[in-house]
Design an enzyme around this catalytic site. Structure first.
Site, PDB file in Angstrom:
ATOM      1  CG  PHE A 134      -1.831   1.242   1.208  1.00 52.15           C
ATOM      2  CD1 PHE A 134      -3.031   1.223   0.507  1.00 52.15           C
ATOM      3  CD2 PHE A 134      -1.467   2.422   1.845  1.00 52.15           C
ATOM      4  CE1 PHE A 134      -3.860   2.340   0.458  1.00 52.15           C
ATOM      5  CE2 PHE A 134      -2.289   3.552   1.805  1.00 52.15           C
ATOM      6  CZ  PHE A 134      -3.484   3.507   1.109  1.00 52.15           C
ATOM      7  CG  ASP A 219       5.726   3.789   1.943  1.00 51.54           C
ATOM      8  OD1 ASP A 219       5.767   4.568   2.917  1.00 51.54           O
ATOM      9  OD2 ASP A 219       4.698   3.592   1.262  1.00 51.54           O
ATOM     10  CE  LYS A 248      -0.986   6.109   7.588  1.00 53.09           C
ATOM     11  NZ  LYS A 248      -0.651   5.471   6.323  1.00 53.09           N
TER      12      LYS A 248
END
Ligand code: PLP
Length: 409
Positions: A134, A219, A248
């Site tokens: 993702f 990532d 995040k």
């Protein structure tokens, strides 16, 4: 209005991409959030690994307040002290070599977009990504995201992406040749259900990309900034990427993302004018991020994440419930794997009991709580999980609720 009426109204005015909201939250303090009826919840999801310092942390409130009263935004024709200091801090924490650089964005998907564009500047176009990866929702990042249901409605996407099975060294070696621009890997696949990359796999990725002159892009949007008990998850494996993406938790809930380019080669790929952003790197977001990094350091939150995460995994395992197959994760990114597809029902029951978790898969719960979580709070949660499991009928009699939680990402 009651919370239920508030949620009903939200569905009339907000685009329905997230499905029906679970409730309406209006304030928080520490690891607790409150809905508009005043009900309290222990927040074990932390805004999906975002609220690193919990809610209304005094250090973050003070930093944001101070920044708002000083200078929120300039154009990127200028820099601010906060932006430069944050870049310095990130490069130091990443042990980045001389010539390394940072580009700030407003979100994770934008950080991936920047990394994709940067990889195109190698003169190559093929990208290798992982099955179940993702990487975000904008068209470039979506092109690397594996789940067909997310991608297919929006095709054609960026071409020449190939996926290899996660943790499959041989498949990775076979996929990487001199035509590959970059290999994108999450050190832990969070949305896939907290699946950990092995050290051997990450080292093989480092070796094979170096061999063929491809970029290794890690990532760390979900795993970075202390979440796993390390500043960055890859540091546990002794592997340094060419490019790292962050977002995040970086500013504790204030929108920000970052791309870190390691060394002069990757740092020189994008020339002036080839990329940009209006809001990225604004002084307010950078001040928030500096407060987060400072607090992680001064309050020993890396150690806390490691210690409380271990306690969590141990306490859940000690429940000895036959429907719990295993716990897995690092630090405070943890999944509870279940034998059956009861995660949505468990999550709903826990929420009624005052605990927020995420049924990341039908058969797995994900926890990504604030890094300030205490062992006492973990014990409260585990006691509740035990109660809820005791009340949950066996799967044969349990209708599985449709609540694909990852669609909220
Ligand atoms: C959340 C996430 C993204 C996307 O970040 P957004 O801020 O939602 O755009 C990308 N990669 C990973 C690993 C993520 O967890």
């Amino acid at each position: 209005m009651t919370t239920t009426q508030d949620v009903d109204h939200s569905e009339q005015v907000l685009l329905g991409v997230f499905g029906r909201p679970r409730t309406m939250l209006e304030r928080g303090e520490g690891c607790t959030v409150y809905d508009t009826d005043g009900n309290a919840y222990l927040d074990l999801l932390g805004g999906i690994a975002v609220n690193a310092l919990g809610h209304a942390h005094p250090a973050l409130v003070e930093a944001v307040t101070e920044a708002a009263g000083r200078l929120i935004h300039t154009s990127n024709f200028f820099v601010t002290p906060a932006q430069v200091e944050l870049a310095d801090r990130l490069l130091a924490l990443a042990h980045a070599p001389a010539g390394s650089k940072v580009f700030f964005t407003n979100s994770g998907t934008e950080a991936i977009e920047a990394a994709v564009k940067l990889s195109r500047r190698t003169g190559r176009t093929r990208i290798v990504a992982m099955e179940n990866a993702f990487h975000g929702r904008t068209l470039g990042a979506l092109s690397l995201t594996h789940k067909a249901a997310y991608r297919e409605p929006f095709e054609p996407l960026v071409p020449e992406v190939v996926w290899v099975p996660f943790n499959d060294v041989d498949a990775l070696r076979a996929a990487v040749d001199d035509n590959v621009a970059a290999v994108f890997i999450e050190p832990i696949q969070g949305e896939a259900g907290v699946v950990l990359a092995g050290t051997a796999f990450l080292q093989a990725a480092r070796d094979v990309t170096r061999e063929h002159g491809a970029l290794l892009v890690l990532d760390e949007i979900q795993t970075g900034v202390g979440r796993t008990g390390q500043w960055f998850a890859h540091q546990r494996h002794g592997v340094q990427p060419d490019v790292m993406t962050l977002a995040k938790g970086l500013a504790g809930g204030v929108p920000i993302g970052a791309v870190v380019t390691f060394g002069p080669g990757p740092s020189g790929l994008l020339a002036p004018g080839q990329h940009g952003t209006t809001f990225g790197g604004n002084a307010l977001a950078c001040a928030a991020a500096l407060a987060v990094l400072r607090t992680i350091e001064t309050d020993g939150l890396l150690v806390n994440a490691e210690k409380v995460g271990e306690h969590l995994q141990g306490a859940v395992a000690a429940l000895g419930d036959p429907r719990i197959v295993e716990t897995r994760g690092e630090g405070l990114l943890v999944a509870i794997q279940l034998t059956d597809e009861i995660a949505p029902a468990l999550s709903a029951a826990l929420e009624r009991d005052g605990f927020i978790v995420n049924p990341v898969r039908p058969d797995a719960l994900r926890l990504a709580p604030p890094l300030i979580l205490t062992t006492e709070q973990v014990d409260d949660f585990v006691a509740a999980l035990g109660r809820v499991l005791a009340d949950t009928p066996q799967p044969s009699t349990q209708p599985v609720q449709e609540q694909p939680a990852e669609e909220r990402s």
